[in-house]
Write an enzyme that holds these catalytic residues in place. Structure first.
Site, PDB file in Angstrom:
ATOM      1  N   CYS B 161       0.862  -1.187   0.000  1.00 23.28           N
ATOM      2  CA  CYS B 161       0.000   0.000   0.000  1.00 23.28           C
ATOM      3  C   CYS B 161       0.896   1.235   0.000  1.00 23.28           C
ATOM      4  CB  CYS B 161      -0.877   0.028   1.247  1.00 23.28           C
ATOM      5  SG  CYS B 161      -1.901  -1.420   1.471  1.00 23.28           S
ATOM      6  N   HIS B 165       1.043   5.051  -1.558  1.00 16.60           N
ATOM      7  CA  HIS B 165       0.471   5.952  -0.557  1.00 16.60           C
ATOM      8  C   HIS B 165       1.456   6.302   0.552  1.00 16.60           C
ATOM      9  CE1 HIS B 165      -3.538   5.857  -2.280  1.00 16.60           C
ATOM     10  NE2 HIS B 165      -3.494   4.547  -2.337  1.00 16.60           N
ATOM     11  N   ARG B 209     -13.062   0.241  -1.659  1.00 12.14           N
ATOM     12  CA  ARG B 209     -11.799   0.937  -1.963  1.00 12.14           C
ATOM     13  C   ARG B 209     -10.601   0.007  -1.701  1.00 12.14           C
ATOM     14  NH1 ARG B 209      -9.997   3.697  -5.521  1.00 12.14           N
ATOM     15  NH2 ARG B 209      -8.802   1.800  -5.536  1.00 12.14           N
ATOM     16  N   CYS B 213      -8.011  -1.632  -4.379  1.00 11.30           N
ATOM     17  CA  CYS B 213      -6.564  -1.406  -4.240  1.00 11.30           C
ATOM     18  C   CYS B 213      -5.828  -2.743  -4.308  1.00 11.30           C
ATOM     19  CB  CYS B 213      -6.249  -0.718  -2.912  1.00 11.30           C
ATOM     20  SG  CYS B 213      -6.317   1.092  -3.016  1.00 11.30           S
TER      21      CYS B 213
END
Lengths: 103, 252
Positions: B161, B165, B209, B213
């Protein structure tokens, strides 16, 4: 039957502002599904609004209007407590009518 | 002038969102969710008004801003969706398989009741300050697990992730990606889901979401309402503490 619309009607100055959210797929007839088959057109064709049985808006729509359309318009002559009634008819002949009270 | 270009894109997308804010179709999901919440459903014909989201049976106002949390009756940390599934099974008498069915909608033929319920419950927390506690050891444990997953690199692309991010100013195409390692980024991201995605014509939940992802990272499918999904939600929700929740929103 189609899901209800969401209607807000507010008196702003001397005119009534109406905001309508409609629940509709609005298929253009141009899209294809995963198998390559054309998804048939299916969209709202006419919209009308009345206030105290007097037509204040009458519209003809086509496939270029978005899915779940939002319509905002103003008209003169409404008063608080009056009922605004919205009706749409789609290309399959389905229709839906909802109302709101002017606040 | 790559920086100036990126900045003006961000501004233009913000303008686009502002223009659509009035008349967000998410309201249609909220209305359907409210009706579902009050309706007697399932084999036992019970409404969700007996369902405890953490603030007492049937209390919806502000509940989402305090989730995920530990529920003693289930002995598990749960996010909203996991709790709704639990209520559907224990209260309404659905089988677990039926309760987990169809978490994400697809057009008129396959509307998701779950997404509508999520839209309604989250809308009742609009304006409530995010306040996710780590007071129970299991909550703390869930948060740590989520943190570990956030930085865990894997899959065919060796992605985490944090790859997308973990830094400011990253983009996918023209879409700016929030830096979720900082408080501000986590707050801005977490408090604006669920959202009506204009490009999909659907309301999307936070579970969706995360699910998407995972797909974009080419990870194995994230199982709906699994501990893995709750852990990541816990990590991000907790990091968003302190600001007002502001969803269902509208996004490109």
């Amino acid at each position: 039957m189609a899901d209800p619309m969401k209607i807000r009607a507010n008196l702003v100055g001397d005119s009534t502002e109406v905001k309508v959210l409609m629940n509709h797929e609005m298929e253009t007839g141009q899209r294809k599904d995963a198998q390559g088959k054309t998804i048939p057109a299916w969209f709202i064709q006419s919209v009308s609004a009345t206030c105290n049985d007097k037509t204040v808006l009458s519209a003809q729509w086509g496939p270029a209007v978005s899915k779940n359309p939002f319509l905002s318009f103003k008209f003169k002559g409404g008063a608080k407590g009056d009922k605004v009634v919205i009706t749409w008819v789609d290309s399959r002949g389905d229709k839906r009518t909802d109302e709101a009270t002017i606040a | 002038m790559p920086c100036a270009f990126a900045q003006s894109t961000v501004d233009e997308i913000a303008k686009y969102r502002a223009a659509l804010q009035d008349g967000n179709p998410a309201e249609l999901w909220e209305a359907r969710g409210e009706a579902l919440w009050k309706q007697k459903r399932g084999p036992k014909q019970v409404s969700f008004e007996q369902c405890d989201l953490g603030l007492g049976a049937g209390v919806v106002k502000g509940a989402y801003a305090r989730l995920p949390r530990y529920f003693a009756d289930a002995d598990r940390v749960m996010d909203l969706e996991t709790r709704l599934v639990w209520c559907m099974v224990k209260l309404q008498g659905y089988s677990e398989a039926d309760a987990l069915k169809n978490p994400f909608g697809s057009g008129n033929e396959k509307k998701s009741d779950m997404e509508a319920l999520v839209a309604y419950v989250t809308s009742e927390s609009r304006g409530a300050k995010m306040n996710v506690a780590l007071s129970h050891p299991k909550e703390e444990q869930m948060y740590r697990l989520g943190e570990k997953m956030f930085y865990f690199r894997g899959g065919p692309h060796d992605f985490a992730c944090a790859t997308c991010h973990g830094e400011d100013g990253k983009r996918i195409r023209l879409q700016d990606l929030p830096n979720l390692t900082g408080t501000e980024g986590a707050q801005k991201a977490y408090t604006t889901w669920p959202a009506y995605r204009v490009s999909q014509g659907e309301l999307r939940s936070f579970q969706w979401r995360l699910y998407d992802c995972f797909r974009q990272q080419r990870f194995p499918e994230l199982i709906f309402a699994s501990d893995a999904s709750v852990a990541l939600t816990m990590f991000l929700a907790r990091n968003a503490n302190g600001v007002a929740f502001d969803a269902p929103a509208i996004k490109r």
